[in-house]
Design an enzyme around this catalytic site. Structure first.
Site, PDB file in Angstrom:
ATOM      1  N   GLU A  59       0.829  -1.203   0.000  1.00 10.09           N
ATOM      2  CA  GLU A  59       0.000   0.000   0.000  1.00 10.09           C
ATOM      3  C   GLU A  59       0.870   1.262   0.000  1.00 10.09           C
ATOM      4  OE1 GLU A  59      -2.019  -2.847   3.006  1.00 10.09           O
ATOM      5  OE2 GLU A  59      -0.060  -2.599   2.065  1.00 10.09           O
ATOM      6  N   ALA A 170      19.335 -51.949   6.019  1.00  8.98           N
ATOM      7  CA  ALA A 170      19.645 -53.347   6.277  1.00  8.98           C
ATOM      8  C   ALA A 170      20.203 -53.498   7.686  1.00  8.98           C
ATOM      9  CB  ALA A 170      20.640 -53.849   5.237  1.00  8.98           C
ATOM     10  N   LEU A 211      22.423 -32.211   2.540  1.00 14.66           N
ATOM     11  CA  LEU A 211      21.150 -31.497   2.703  1.00 14.66           C
ATOM     12  C   LEU A 211      20.931 -30.427   1.634  1.00 14.66           C
ATOM     13  CD1 LEU A 211      20.932 -31.158   6.590  1.00 14.66           C
ATOM     14  CD2 LEU A 211      20.159 -33.016   5.109  1.00 14.66           C
ATOM     15  N   LEU A 279      13.991 -38.719  14.708  1.00 16.15           N
ATOM     16  CA  LEU A 279      13.398 -37.403  14.518  1.00 16.15           C
ATOM     17  C   LEU A 279      12.007 -37.510  13.910  1.00 16.15           C
ATOM     18  CD1 LEU A 279      13.886 -34.361  14.792  1.00 16.15           C
ATOM     19  CD2 LEU A 279      14.741 -34.364  12.438  1.00 16.15           C
TER      20      LEU A 279
END
Length: 346
Positions: A59, A170, A211, A279
Site C-alpha cells: 500500500e 539393512a 542437505l 526425529l
C-alpha cells in the site's frame, strides 16, 4: 471474513494486485502482497507490491507513486488486510487513513497477533471496507505463509524411504540406495520447494548428508533449503552440511513446538524432515506432521531397522490415522502421500 459487497471492478483490480504480489519474494518472514489504487471513477492511479522485509508494504509502495493529495477519495485494492502495527515500517491502515482514501478492498484477513485489526481501524476512521474478494485465489497464493502465520510454525512434511516390510536400512545399517533414481530425483525436487530441510544429529553422524537439492545431473537447484539440525550434540566442523549454500540452523529438539515457532519467526514456512527414524518419530508422536511422503521400494530387508520408532501407541484404537492423498509410480518405486486425518471437533 467477507464483509460488504464487491464489484466486477474490485475483482479485476484484485486479480491485477495478485499479479503484482507475485513479483515479491516467495520466501521469508513477510508475505507477497500487491496493491492497486483506483480513482473514484475506476481508473488506475498507482500500483505497488512488497519487495521483502524492511521495504515498504504494498500500500505504501503504491501511495509513494502519487503526488500529495492524489489519493483523496481513492479506492485501494490489496491482497492482504492492511496491517495495523509498527515494525520496520508503520501501519498501512494509518497511511491509508492519512492519505484520505474512501474505500479499501482486501482479500484475506491478516492472521498476525500484532498486525491484524487494520480493517477495523479503517472503519473506525470512516473508511468503507470490503473483505474476502477473490479469497480462494489469494489463499492459494499465500498458502505457506498463511499456514505458518496461523499456526505459528512451519508446515511440516516428514519423508522416509522404506522396503516393503517397512525397513529403512539393512541390518548392518546400510541404506543407500533403497529406492531408485526416479524416487531420489523426486525427493530433491521437493527439497528445493521447501524453505528448510531437517535431520537429527544421529543422521549427521551416521550419513554426513549435504542437505542440498540437486538435479539428476548433480547440479544445484537455484532454490536451496536451509539446513536445520535437531539435537544437542555438536556437529563435526568438517560435516558436509557446513558447506551448504545456507548457514545451518541448530535447535535442541527438546521442545519441538517451541523449536518450530523459532523457525517460523526466522521466516521458515515449510520444513522437510528427512531423518532419521528418531526425529521422524518425535514429530509424529507430537502430532506435528502435516504431510507424510513414504517412498516404498519393491525389496524386503527384514531385521530391526524400522523406518519409524515407538510412537507411544499401546492399542490399535490409539493409532495415528492418515488419509491417502496420492499414490504415484516413480520408476520401480511407489510414493504414498498421506495427510493426518482430522480429529473430531477439528
Amino acid at each position: 471474513m467477507t464483509t460488504g459487497e464487491h464489484t466486477m471492478a474490485d475483482a479485476a483490480a484484485m486479480r491485477r494486485a495478485l499479479e503484482l504480489a507475485a513479483r515479491g519474494p516467495a520466501r521469508g518472514v513477510n508475505p507477497r502482497v500487491g496493491c492497486v489504487i483506483l480513482s473514484p471513477h475506476g481508473d488506475v492511479l498507482a500500483e505497488g507490491w512488497h519487495r521483502g522485509a524492511g521495504t515498504p508494504h504494498a500500500e505504501v509502495d503504491a501511495l509513494a507513486k502519487l503526488a500529495p493529495g492524489a489519493a483523496e477519495g481513492a479506492v485501494v485494492v490489496v491482497t492482504l488486510e492492511p496491517c495495523n502495527h509498527t515494525g520496520r515500517t508503520g501501519p498501512c491502515a494509518v497511511a491509508l487513513i492519512d492519505a484520505g482514501v474512501s474505500r479499501v478492498v482486501y482479500s484475506v484477513a491478516d492472521p498476525g497477533d500484532h498486525s491484524a485489526g487494520g480493517a477495523e481501524r479503517l472503519r473506525a476512521a470512516g473508511v468503507d471496507v470490503t473483505g474476502g474478494v477473490l479469497a480462494e485465489e489469494v489463499e492459494a497464493m499465500l498458502d505457506d505463509w498463511l499456514f505458518a502465520a496461523r499456526h505459528r510454525r512451519p508446515r511440516v512434511t516428514v519423508k522416509w524411504a522404506a522396503s516393503l516390510d517397512g525397513r529403512a536400512a539393512a541390518s548392518d545399517g546400510s541404506s543407500q540406495w533403497i529406492t531408485g533414481p526416479a524416487a531420489r530425483a523426486d525427493v530433491h525436487r521437493r527439497r528445493a520447494a521447501a524453505d528448510a530441510i531437517a535431520v537429527g544429529t544421529g543422521t549427521v553422524f551416521a550419513d554426513d548428508p549435504a542437505l542440498t537439492a540437486r538435479a539428476p545431473g548433480g547440479e544445484f537447484f537455484d532454490a536451496q533449503p536451509i539446513p536445520v539440525v535437531f539435537g544437542r550434540r555438536p556437529v563435526p566442523a568438517d560435516a558436509a552440511l557446513t558447506r551448504h549454500p545456507h548457514a545451518p540452523v541448530f535447535v535442541e529438539g527438546a521442545d519441538l513446538a517451541a523449536d518450530l515457532h523459532e523457525l517460523q519467526v526466522r521466516g521458515i514456512r515449510s520444513l522437510f524432515v528427512e531423518g532419521g527414524p528418531t526425529l521422524a518419530s518425535a514429530f509424529l508422536a507430537a502430532g506435528l506432521v502435516d504431510e507424510l511422503l513414504v517412498y516404498f521400494a519393491p525389496v524386503l530387508l527384514g531385521g530391526h531397522r524400522v523406518a519409524i520408532d515407538d510412537l507411544g501407541i499401546a492399542t490399535i484404537t490409539d493409532a495415528r490415522r492418515f488419509d491417502f492423498a496420492a499414490v504415484e509410480r516413480l520408476g520401480d518405486d511407489l510414493l504414498v502421500v498421506a495427510h493426518p486425518r482430522p480429529t473430531e471437533g477439528n
